[in-house]
Design an enzyme around this catalytic site. Structure first.
Site, mmCIF file in Angstrom:
data_model
loop_
_atom_site.group_PDB
_atom_site.id
_atom_site.type_symbol
_atom_site.label_atom_id
_atom_site.label_comp_id
_atom_site.label_asym_id
_atom_site.label_seq_id
_atom_site.Cartn_x
_atom_site.Cartn_y
_atom_site.Cartn_z
ATOM 1 N N HIS A 274 0.799 -1.162 0.105
ATOM 2 C CA HIS A 274 0.016 -0.086 0.251
ATOM 3 C C HIS A 274 1.185 1.145 0.134
ATOM 4 O O HIS A 274 1.095 2.091 1.121
ATOM 5 C CB HIS A 274 -0.768 -0.356 0.962
ATOM 6 C CG HIS A 274 -2.277 0.156 1.542
ATOM 7 N ND1 HIS A 274 -3.374 -0.257 -0.267
ATOM 8 C CD2 HIS A 274 -2.892 1.716 1.076
ATOM 9 C CE1 HIS A 274 -4.113 0.307 -0.147
ATOM 10 N NE2 HIS A 274 -4.140 1.254 0.910
ATOM 11 N N GLY A 279 -4.834 5.249 -4.513
ATOM 12 C CA GLY A 279 -5.015 4.397 -6.040
ATOM 13 C C GLY A 279 -4.100 3.612 -5.750
ATOM 14 O O GLY A 279 -3.674 3.471 -6.979
ATOM 15 N N ASN A 280 -4.257 2.940 -4.615
ATOM 16 C CA ASN A 280 -3.233 1.654 -4.656
ATOM 17 C C ASN A 280 -4.203 0.876 -5.637
ATOM 18 O O ASN A 280 -2.947 -0.294 -6.429
ATOM 19 C CB ASN A 280 -3.153 1.255 -3.342
ATOM 20 C CG ASN A 280 -2.007 1.871 -2.667
ATOM 21 O OD1 ASN A 280 -0.620 2.318 -2.425
ATOM 22 N ND2 ASN A 280 -2.604 2.815 -1.426
ATOM 23 N N GLY A 281 -4.703 0.574 -5.600
ATOM 24 C CA GLY A 281 -6.180 -0.675 -6.034
ATOM 25 C C GLY A 281 -6.099 -0.500 -7.550
ATOM 26 O O GLY A 281 -5.188 -1.586 -8.484
ATOM 27 N N THR A 283 -3.528 1.321 -9.265
ATOM 28 C CA THR A 283 -2.132 0.902 -9.927
ATOM 29 C C THR A 283 -2.268 -0.749 -9.622
ATOM 30 O O THR A 283 -1.332 -1.032 -10.257
ATOM 31 C CB THR A 283 -1.156 1.522 -8.846
ATOM 32 O OG1 THR A 283 -1.533 3.171 -8.729
ATOM 33 C CG2 THR A 283 0.279 1.504 -9.424
ATOM 34 N N SER A 284 -2.236 -0.932 -8.794
ATOM 35 C CA SER A 284 -1.803 -2.254 -8.817
ATOM 36 C C SER A 284 -2.553 -2.976 -9.931
ATOM 37 O O SER A 284 -1.749 -4.407 -10.173
ATOM 38 C CB SER A 284 -2.685 -3.310 -7.065
ATOM 39 O OG SER A 284 -1.660 -2.348 -6.259
ATOM 40 N N TYR A 312 -13.378 -10.601 -4.621
ATOM 41 C CA TYR A 312 -12.046 -9.573 -5.397
ATOM 42 C C TYR A 312 -10.937 -8.928 -3.443
ATOM 43 O O TYR A 312 -10.038 -9.924 -3.154
ATOM 44 C CB TYR A 312 -11.977 -8.578 -5.977
ATOM 45 C CG TYR A 312 -11.336 -8.213 -6.223
ATOM 46 C CD1 TYR A 312 -9.992 -8.251 -6.736
ATOM 47 C CD2 TYR A 312 -10.771 -6.075 -5.899
ATOM 48 C CE1 TYR A 312 -8.795 -7.295 -6.518
ATOM 49 C CE2 TYR A 312 -10.262 -5.794 -6.459
ATOM 50 C CZ TYR A 312 -8.732 -5.935 -6.707
ATOM 51 O OH TYR A 312 -7.924 -4.769 -6.850
ATOM 52 N N TYR A 313 -12.429 -8.621 -2.932
ATOM 53 C CA TYR A 313 -11.969 -7.924 -1.513
ATOM 54 C C TYR A 313 -11.091 -9.253 -0.371
ATOM 55 O O TYR A 313 -10.264 -9.307 -0.075
ATOM 56 C CB TYR A 313 -12.511 -7.257 -0.735
ATOM 57 C CG TYR A 313 -12.317 -5.334 -1.905
ATOM 58 C CD1 TYR A 313 -11.136 -5.289 -1.994
ATOM 59 C CD2 TYR A 313 -13.628 -4.606 -1.646
ATOM 60 C CE1 TYR A 313 -11.183 -4.068 -2.898
ATOM 61 C CE2 TYR A 313 -13.835 -3.608 -1.728
ATOM 62 C CZ TYR A 313 -12.683 -3.176 -2.738
ATOM 63 O OH TYR A 313 -12.610 -2.234 -3.546
#
Length: 349
Positions: A274, A279-281, A283-284, A312-313
């Protein structure tokens, strides 16, 4: 290794001070690396390979050879010790390759069949179909993060430049930014650019451009919590080191894992760190899809509806808190399989 470093630097037209600046170390160290009086760290080898365009495996093997020779010297038991080490490394490698479950391996086999079919019909690729699927990817990826634009509204914002009444400026920018980020990873794919820190930061910069300009393309400087998750990301002062390990893991494993597993691993590891304030999700998922595109696959479009989002989570949560990545690997593999099937259907194959 010292000759490789110097030759590669000169071929790039770089001075030692320029390399030092880009690596964030003292210029004198670069000279010492090149004359052999000092050995770079493993993390520095990763950065040097990327910066100077040297094949990572070649450079790492040279680095390890010198390191091993330095450690064992002319010891009379060196050969026996090396043989034992070789035996253990081979056993460890075999163990890693056997870790895939039958269920996961079965889906990967199905994906390989679809991928072979896709390779045969690449000539039927249709730009309009690709654009439609990329638009859906932007819509779904943003929907996962709470963006309320519909697919049609996303299309109007991106392709018609319209403003949707009742929707926030942030939601408009998220749609535009994500579409530009897709174009960027396709550009990296076409140039065959290796994944590195600069490119990940550039992807993130596109995601948050105009939304959080002070944080776009920068690692976070504060501690964060993940909503709805019991996983606690590392403290901000650890992020840079964690990211160094992330890229080191990538370079070490990029040629040893099935591309689907590699892509899923990078996604999970990046979310686990993280590294960004926001915007981590997105970007990943873009990093995951960059790896897939570079290996000839299609974008794996994770849906943003309630059921898919929760699956997903939950799979990510299990990977992060129980150190069990099976569910997440299966989820990504199944998503890619469905995306491949849909793409082949779209081009009439």
């Amino acid at each position: 290794m010292k000759t490789q470093l110097k030759n590669a630097r000169e071929q790039k037209g770089l001075k030692t001070r320029e390399v030092a600046h880009l690596l964030g170390i003292d210029q004198a160290l670069i000279s010492k690396f090149e004359n052999g009086s000092r050995k770079p760290t493993k993390e520095q080898v990763v950065k040097l390979a990327s910066l100077l365009g040297i094949d990572f495996e070649t450079l790492m093997v040279a680095w390890l050879k010198e390191k091993i020779l330095y450690e064992i010297g002319q010891d009379e038991f060196a050969i026996k010790a090396m043989n034992l080490v070789l035996e253990e490394v081979e056993n460890s490698s075999t163990t890693i390759k056997k870790t895939l479950s039958k269920n996961l391996q079965s889906i990967l086999d199905e994906i390989d069949v679809l991928k072979s079919k896709l390779d045969q019909f690449r000539k039927f690729d249709n730009s309009k179909i690709e654009q439609a699927l990329e638009l859906e990817y932007t819509f779904e990826s943003n929907r996962i993060e709470g963006n309320t634009l519909t697919l049609r509204e996303t299309d109007l914002v991106i392709n018609e430049g319209l403003t949707i009444s009742g929707k926030s400026m942030r939601e408009h920018l998220e749609a535009i930014n994500h579409q530009e980020a897709i174009a960027y990873i396709k550009h990296l794919m076409e140039k065959n650019t290796a994944l590195n820190e600069r490119e990940v930061l550039s992807i993130h910069n596109l995601i948050l451009r105009g939304i959080m300009p002070d944080d776009a393309g920068r690692y976070r400087r504060v501690q964060v919590m993940i909503k709805g998750s019991s996983h606690t990301p590392p403290q901000p002062f650890l992020v840079s080191k964690e990211m160094e390990d992330f890229f080191l893991w990538y370079e070490t494993n990029k040629n040893n894992l099935h591309p689907i597993i590699l892509a899923a691993e990078l996604h999970e590891r990046l979310v686990n760190i993280h590294p960004f304030i926001d915007g981590n999700g997105r970007t990943s998922r873009l990093v995951m899809n960059l790896i897939l595109l570079q290996n000839g696959y299609v974008i794996a479009n994770i849906k943003g509806d309630h059921d898919n989002r929760m699956q997903y989570y939950n799979a990510l949560e299990t990977a992060q808190t129980k150190n069990n990545k099976e569910d997440f690997m299966l989820f990504v593999a199944q998503t890619e399989k469905e995306s491949l099937e849909r793409y082949l259907d779209s081009i009439g194959q």
